[in-house]
Scaffold this motif. Structure first.
Motif, PDB file in Angstrom:
ATOM      1  N   ASP A  40       0.880  -1.168   0.000  1.00  0.00           N
ATOM      2  CA  ASP A  40       0.000   0.000   0.000  1.00  0.00           C
ATOM      3  C   ASP A  40       0.919   1.220   0.000  1.00  0.00           C
ATOM      4  O   ASP A  40       1.785   1.346   0.873  1.00  0.00           O
ATOM      5  CB  ASP A  40      -0.888  -0.008   1.241  1.00  0.00           C
ATOM      6  CG  ASP A  40      -1.990   1.041   1.207  1.00  0.00           C
ATOM      7  OD1 ASP A  40      -1.864   2.037   0.456  1.00  0.00           O
ATOM      8  OD2 ASP A  40      -2.971   0.882   1.953  1.00  0.00           O
ATOM      9  N   ALA A  41       0.744   2.101  -0.961  1.00  0.00           N
ATOM     10  CA  ALA A  41       1.647   3.242  -1.101  1.00  0.00           C
ATOM     11  C   ALA A  41       1.715   4.066   0.180  1.00  0.00           C
ATOM     12  O   ALA A  41       2.778   4.553   0.550  1.00  0.00           O
ATOM     13  CB  ALA A  41       1.221   4.118  -2.269  1.00  0.00           C
ATOM     14  N   TYR A  42       0.600   4.216   0.877  1.00  0.00           N
ATOM     15  CA  TYR A  42       0.623   5.006   2.099  1.00  0.00           C
ATOM     16  C   TYR A  42       0.017   4.258   3.282  1.00  0.00           C
ATOM     17  O   TYR A  42       0.652   4.067   4.295  1.00  0.00           O
ATOM     18  CB  TYR A  42      -0.076   6.352   1.894  1.00  0.00           C
ATOM     19  CG  TYR A  42       0.035   7.248   3.105  1.00  0.00           C
ATOM     20  CD1 TYR A  42       1.260   7.678   3.570  1.00  0.00           C
ATOM     21  CD2 TYR A  42      -1.092   7.632   3.817  1.00  0.00           C
ATOM     22  CE1 TYR A  42       1.383   8.478   4.693  1.00  0.00           C
ATOM     23  CE2 TYR A  42      -0.992   8.444   4.939  1.00  0.00           C
ATOM     24  CZ  TYR A  42       0.245   8.863   5.364  1.00  0.00           C
ATOM     25  OH  TYR A  42       0.343   9.647   6.470  1.00  0.00           O
ATOM     26  N   GLY A  43      -1.213   3.849   3.185  1.00  0.00           N
ATOM     27  CA  GLY A  43      -1.880   3.174   4.296  1.00  0.00           C
ATOM     28  C   GLY A  43      -2.535   4.165   5.245  1.00  0.00           C
ATOM     29  O   GLY A  43      -2.201   4.218   6.432  1.00  0.00           O
ATOM     30  N   MET A  44      -3.454   4.960   4.727  1.00  0.00           N
ATOM     31  CA  MET A  44      -4.082   6.029   5.509  1.00  0.00           C
ATOM     32  C   MET A  44      -4.722   5.523   6.799  1.00  0.00           C
ATOM     33  O   MET A  44      -4.602   6.155   7.836  1.00  0.00           O
ATOM     34  CB  MET A  44      -5.120   6.758   4.648  1.00  0.00           C
ATOM     35  CG  MET A  44      -5.698   7.960   5.309  1.00  0.00           C
ATOM     36  SD  MET A  44      -4.378   9.161   5.558  1.00  0.00           S
ATOM     37  CE  MET A  44      -5.297  10.532   6.155  1.00  0.00           C
ATOM     38  N   THR A  45      -5.365   4.356   6.749  1.00  0.00           N
ATOM     39  CA  THR A  45      -6.015   3.855   7.970  1.00  0.00           C
ATOM     40  C   THR A  45      -4.992   3.549   9.058  1.00  0.00           C
ATOM     41  O   THR A  45      -5.299   3.639  10.238  1.00  0.00           O
ATOM     42  CB  THR A  45      -6.853   2.598   7.704  1.00  0.00           C
ATOM     43  OG1 THR A  45      -5.998   1.544   7.243  1.00  0.00           O
ATOM     44  CG2 THR A  45      -7.953   2.856   6.699  1.00  0.00           C
ATOM     45  N   VAL A  46      -3.766   3.212   8.661  1.00  0.00           N
ATOM     46  CA  VAL A  46      -2.706   2.931   9.630  1.00  0.00           C
ATOM     47  C   VAL A  46      -2.369   4.202  10.408  1.00  0.00           C
ATOM     48  O   VAL A  46      -2.247   4.189  11.637  1.00  0.00           O
ATOM     49  CB  VAL A  46      -1.462   2.362   8.915  1.00  0.00           C
ATOM     50  CG1 VAL A  46      -0.314   2.159   9.889  1.00  0.00           C
ATOM     51  CG2 VAL A  46      -1.800   1.063   8.194  1.00  0.00           C
ATOM     52  N   VAL A  47      -2.237   5.319   9.691  1.00  0.00           N
ATOM     53  CA  VAL A  47      -1.899   6.591  10.332  1.00  0.00           C
ATOM     54  C   VAL A  47      -3.092   7.130  11.122  1.00  0.00           C
ATOM     55  O   VAL A  47      -2.920   7.666  12.219  1.00  0.00           O
ATOM     56  CB  VAL A  47      -1.421   7.621   9.292  1.00  0.00           C
ATOM     57  CG1 VAL A  47      -1.145   8.966   9.940  1.00  0.00           C
ATOM     58  CG2 VAL A  47      -0.172   7.109   8.593  1.00  0.00           C
ATOM     59  N   GLU A  48      -4.296   6.960  10.589  1.00  0.00           N
ATOM     60  CA  GLU A  48      -5.483   7.403  11.328  1.00  0.00           C
ATOM     61  C   GLU A  48      -5.589   6.651  12.650  1.00  0.00           C
ATOM     62  O   GLU A  48      -5.818   7.259  13.699  1.00  0.00           O
ATOM     63  CB  GLU A  48      -6.741   7.179  10.483  1.00  0.00           C
ATOM     64  CG  GLU A  48      -6.845   8.113   9.310  1.00  0.00           C
ATOM     65  CD  GLU A  48      -7.971   7.743   8.363  1.00  0.00           C
ATOM     66  OE1 GLU A  48      -8.407   8.642   7.623  1.00  0.00           O
ATOM     67  OE2 GLU A  48      -8.412   6.575   8.336  1.00  0.00           O
ATOM     68  N   ALA A  49      -5.427   5.337  12.612  1.00  0.00           N
ATOM     69  CA  ALA A  49      -5.483   4.551  13.840  1.00  0.00           C
ATOM     70  C   ALA A  49      -4.390   4.994  14.804  1.00  0.00           C
ATOM     71  O   ALA A  49      -4.633   5.175  15.995  1.00  0.00           O
ATOM     72  CB  ALA A  49      -5.340   3.060  13.517  1.00  0.00           C
ATOM     73  N   ALA A  50      -3.186   5.187  14.284  1.00  0.00           N
ATOM     74  CA  ALA A  50      -2.058   5.600  15.124  1.00  0.00           C
ATOM     75  C   ALA A  50      -2.346   6.920  15.819  1.00  0.00           C
ATOM     76  O   ALA A  50      -2.024   7.087  16.999  1.00  0.00           O
ATOM     77  CB  ALA A  50      -0.790   5.704  14.277  1.00  0.00           C
ATOM     78  N   ALA A  51      -2.940   7.863  15.105  1.00  0.00           N
ATOM     79  CA  ALA A  51      -3.236   9.175  15.691  1.00  0.00           C
ATOM     80  C   ALA A  51      -4.166   9.057  16.901  1.00  0.00           C
ATOM     81  O   ALA A  51      -4.139   9.900  17.796  1.00  0.00           O
ATOM     82  CB  ALA A  51      -3.846  10.096  14.640  1.00  0.00           C
TER      83      ALA A  51
END
Length: 141
Positions: A40-51
């Motif tokens: 996945d080029a970025y993985g937005m859900t990963v960063v959203e969850a992390a936040a």
């Protein structure tokens, strides 16, 4: 959409955009985010969850852009995509159950993920971009 989850609590599935308030409401009740794809080029859900301090389980050996931001201690990885699709599903389910039984570990990884996600802002992005441009200039000079 709420689905039964075999005694693990509620499982939410949703397609489409969520407002920041709706996202916050979901992550307040989330113990583990699972991002099963290998690339996945970025993985937005990963960063959203992390936040929100929620750790993410990633496919080990994969390439998820957000994992570079969070680092090895800011996300969890497991090789669950080996063998047949049925083997992979069983391995993933076993890994998820194992992690859910380790709330202290999830909290520790979630706290690290949150700190790393929230330190990445416009100033940090600009500094990193400038660093890359200087490196590119040295290579091409």
């Amino acid at each position: 959409d709420r689905s039964p989850s075999r005694g693990l609590g509620d499982v939410y599935k949703r397609q489409g955009f969520l407002s920041s308030k709706a996202l916050a409401a979901i992550f307040r009740h989330t113990a583990l985010n699972v991002h099963p794809c290998a690339y996945d080029a970025y993985g937005m859900t990963v960063v959203e969850a992390a936040a929100f301090g929620v750790p993410t389980l990633l496919q080990g050996g994969g390439a998820i852009g957000a994992s570079a931001l969070l680092g090895e201690s800011g996300c969890l990885q497991a090789d669950v995509m080996a063998g047949t699709p049925n083997d992979s599903a069983n391995a993933a389910a076993n890994e998820i159950l194992c992690l859910l039984r380790q709330p202290d570990r999830l909290a520790r990884v979630g706290a690290t993920a949150r700190a790393r996600a929230l330190e990445w802002n416009e100033k940090a992005f600009g500094a990193k971009m400038l660093e890359h441009l200087h490196a590119l200039k040295r290579v091409t000079a």
